[in-house]
Design an enzyme around this catalytic site. Structure first.
Site, PDB file in Angstrom:
ATOM      1  CG  ASP A  89     -11.427 -48.327  23.689  1.00  0.00           C
ATOM      2  OD1 ASP A  89     -11.371 -47.109  23.916  1.00  0.00           O
ATOM      3  OD2 ASP A  89     -10.531 -49.127  24.014  1.00  0.00           O
ATOM      4  CG  ASP A 306     -36.652 -31.761  40.783  1.00  0.00           C
ATOM      5  OD1 ASP A 306     -36.584 -32.950  41.141  1.00  0.00           O
ATOM      6  OD2 ASP A 306     -37.507 -31.331  39.977  1.00  0.00           O
ATOM      7  CG  HIS A 398     -44.341 -27.594  36.315  1.00  0.00           C
ATOM      8  ND1 HIS A 398     -44.915 -28.282  37.361  1.00  0.00           N
ATOM      9  CD2 HIS A 398     -43.463 -26.721  36.867  1.00  0.00           C
ATOM     10  CE1 HIS A 398     -44.386 -27.857  38.499  1.00  0.00           C
ATOM     11  NE2 HIS A 398     -43.504 -26.903  38.229  1.00  0.00           N
ATOM     12  CG  HIS A 402     -44.235 -36.969  37.009  1.00  0.00           C
ATOM     13  ND1 HIS A 402     -43.408 -37.948  37.518  1.00  0.00           N
ATOM     14  CD2 HIS A 402     -43.665 -35.777  37.359  1.00  0.00           C
ATOM     15  CE1 HIS A 402     -42.389 -37.359  38.129  1.00  0.00           C
ATOM     16  NE2 HIS A 402     -42.516 -36.044  38.067  1.00  0.00           N
ATOM     17  CG  HIS A 409     -41.364 -37.527  33.691  1.00  0.00           C
ATOM     18  ND1 HIS A 409     -41.025 -36.503  32.863  1.00  0.00           N
ATOM     19  CD2 HIS A 409     -41.278 -36.997  34.943  1.00  0.00           C
ATOM     20  CE1 HIS A 409     -40.741 -35.407  33.569  1.00  0.00           C
ATOM     21  NE2 HIS A 409     -40.879 -35.695  34.833  1.00  0.00           N
ATOM     22  CE1 TYR A 437     -40.577 -23.486  39.407  1.00  0.00           C
ATOM     23  CE2 TYR A 437     -42.836 -23.576  38.579  1.00  0.00           C
ATOM     24  CZ  TYR A 437     -41.764 -24.185  39.214  1.00  0.00           C
ATOM     25  OH  TYR A 437     -41.870 -25.477  39.642  1.00  0.00           O
ATOM     26  NE  ARG A 455     -39.933 -28.758  40.650  1.00  0.00           N
ATOM     27  CZ  ARG A 455     -39.115 -28.046  39.884  1.00  0.00           C
ATOM     28  NH1 ARG A 455     -39.537 -26.909  39.349  1.00  0.00           N
ATOM     29  NH2 ARG A 455     -37.882 -28.440  39.640  1.00  0.00           N
ATOM     30  CD  GLU A 457     -40.954 -33.579  42.077  1.00  0.00           C
ATOM     31  OE1 GLU A 457     -39.890 -32.935  41.930  1.00  0.00           O
ATOM     32  OE2 GLU A 457     -41.436 -34.315  41.194  1.00  0.00           O
TER      33      GLU A 457
HETATM   34  N1  GLY Z   1     -37.357 -33.596  38.046  1.00  0.00           N
HETATM   35  C1  GLY Z   1     -38.305 -33.965  37.102  1.00  0.00           C
HETATM   36  C2  GLY Z   1     -39.650 -33.726  37.567  1.00  0.00           C
HETATM   37  O1  GLY Z   1     -39.843 -33.230  38.653  1.00  0.00           O
HETATM   38  O2  GLY Z   1     -40.586 -34.087  36.932  1.00  0.00           O
HETATM   39 MN    MN Z   2     -38.572 -33.361  40.283  1.00  0.00          MN
HETATM   40 MN    MN Z   3     -41.418 -34.646  39.185  1.00  0.00          MN
END
Ligand code: GLY
Ligand code: MN
Ligand code: MN
Length: 490
Positions: A89, A306, A398, A402, A409, A437, A455, A457
């Site tokens: 449960d 990340d 990659h 996105h 995403h 990388y 990376r 971002e």
């Molecule tokens: N952490 C997923 C991306 O960077 O797309």
């Molecule tokens: Mn990311």
């Molecule tokens: Mn990302």
């Protein structure tokens, strides 16, 4: 004393048309009539008649109007989803489907939005929800997921005031859907009960068209969404600061400690993390989807973090910083870092209204290829030849970004021509996240490169005249990173 035994059902099969299942906890299988009568009364009326609409109610109404205009004369059904059993449960924490949240602002499990076509045109919107637990028949304490156990739900009246939407009882919905005539479109994949009720009325092709349209609607963010994404980035920046402050302790423990430190911030300021945190130290940074986070964190290594806070309205940031655990980059780490930063700057510069979506990826890839050629990693090949053959991808791996929003995403069901082959428009929000990388076992690069992953971002909003970096509060230049780390750890 009379005993009564309650029937048991599976704990997670409750949705449209289902009777609430009974609690399986053996302690409550047998209840005396006296106790049942006792529990059925003596409870105050806690209805809140003065609730004001949630801030996004005007926005969700506009989104429903846009959806209605695209599918005239059709019944449209968007479920939130149901609880998922972990074991027995126990259930996982619920996270509603993003399209349901987008169109209602609600986050309740079992909710279903129905847009019913009106004869005079347009649609009538109703959210079907579980009402408050019935006290007279004991449902509130004897059934699985009764309010006494799981907490008070809003009444249908309260939800109507909060959401600015008509509300109905979801337990009667399946019958209504089964009886209905006329064309129906359903957002699949979230509620098996609703799918069963509509099995003979929908087609995969038409439902896919519906899913795609919803995904494409979500590409351009409105003011509410932009404000929320801004907050997600701010809270995420605070989470990164927490991690840097804790690095002294994290070093002594593990990537797990870093993940936990960020998670604390995500839960306190937001709803959750928007995706599994990648806390990748040393060579783990070369594994793009590193989520085990079970490694050691050592001086001399880089830490690729990340992570993104998902807000209470369920919008998420998605930010990466690659940090020297010691607080200082080595010369080689800095050289690789600077190449990635240069690529990111080139990518961000290519983001603006009217630019092709692919431009920022191409710009970043070119910048990385220039450095890879310069470092002699690609023999005698020219940058043009490398890009033509895509050989840089051994190390860039990659795509460069996105869309971002309710999903990390975001808008993933959009058609190619409306996304990667389309133009950027003001209000779109996307990540720009190039990386390099060098796998620990890559014999094609000098030994000292092996095991380094970088990376960077950021979350970039397309504006009327260019772009805005929503995550600019976090430093990016290597010297700024070092100064920032030194300040936080002082
Ligand atoms: N952490 C997923 C991306 O960077 O797309
Ligand atoms: Mn990311
Ligand atoms: Mn990302």
């Amino acid at each position: 004393m009379t005993e009564r035994t309650l029937a048991t059902q599976e704990p997670d099969d409750r949705g449209a048309g289902q009777e609430p299942p009974q609690r399986k906890n053996g302690l409550y299988h047998e209840v005396s009539e006296e106790l049942a009568a006792n529990m059925s009364q003596g409870w105050a009326d806690t209805e809140r008649p003065d609730l004001r609409p949630i801030p996004q109610a005007g926005h969700t109404a506009r989104r429903r109007t846009e959806l209605s205009a695209r599918f005239p004369g059709e019944r449209l059904v968007v479920p939130a989803g149901t609880l998922k059993t972990r074991a027995n449960d126990m259930v996982y924490r619920f996270r509603p489907s993003s399209d349901y949240v987008y169109l209602t602002g609600d986050q309740s499990e079992n909710g279903v939005l129905v847009l019913e076509p009106r004869e005079e045109g347009g649609h009538e919107a109703t959210v079907f929800l579980l009402p408050r637990s019935d006290r007279a028949d004991g449902e509130f304490w004897l059934s699985d997921r009764g309010e006494l156990w799981d907490g008070r739900r809003n009444s249908l009246g309260e939800n109507r005031r909060l959401l600015g939407l008509a509300c109905g009882d979801v337990r009667a919905l399946a019958g209504t859907l089964e009886e209905g005539t006329g064309p129906v479109r359903l957002l699949r994949g979230h509620d098996a009960g609703v799918e069963e009720a509509l099995r003979d009325k929908v087609t995969a092709e038409r439902d896919e068209e519906f899913r795609v349209f919803l995904s494409e609607m979500r590409r351009v963010k409105d003011d509410f969404e932009i404000a929320d994404l801004r907050f997600a980035c701010e809270a995420t920046a605070r989470g990164f600061e927490d991690v840097v402050r804790s690095l002294g302790r994290a070093r002594a423990t593990s990537e797990r400690y870093i993940e936990g430190t960020f998670f604390l911030r995500a839960r306190v300021e937001g709803n959750d993390v928007g995706y599994n945190t990648i806390a990748a130290a040393g060579p783990h940074a070369t594994t793009i989807h590193w989520m085990r986070n079970d490694g050691a964190v050592r001086d001399g290594d880089l830490l690729l973090l990340d992570a993104g806070v998902e807000t209470r309205n369920l919008y998420t940031a998605d930010i990466t910083r690659t940090l020297p655990v010691s607080g200082r980059f080595s010369p080689l780490q800095r050289r690789i870092y600077d190449a990635v930063l240069e690529a990111q700057e080139a990518g961000i510069a290519a983001v603006g209204p009217g630019a092709a979506y692919r431009d920022f990826h191409d710009a970043a890839q070119r910048a990385l290829a220039v450095r890879l050629v310069e470092w002699g990693l690609l023999g005698d090949l020219t940058v043009e030849k490398v890009l033509e053959l895509g050989l840089q991808r051994r190390w860039t791996m990659h795509g460069t970004g996105h869309m971002l929003g309710l999903d990390v995403h975001d808008c993933a069901a959009a058609r190619t021509e409306a996304y990667v082959d389309g133009p950027l428009e003001p209000g779109m929000c996307l990540t720009v996240e190039p990386g390099l990388y060098f796998q620990p076992d890559d014999l094609t690069v000098p030994e000292e490169y092996r095991g380094i992953g970088v990376r960077i971002e950021d979350d970039i909003l397309v504006t009327e005249d260019g772009n805005e970096n929503l995550s600019a509060a976090l430093p990016r230049r290597a010297d700024e990173i070092e100064a920032w780390m030194a300040r936080l750890r002082a």
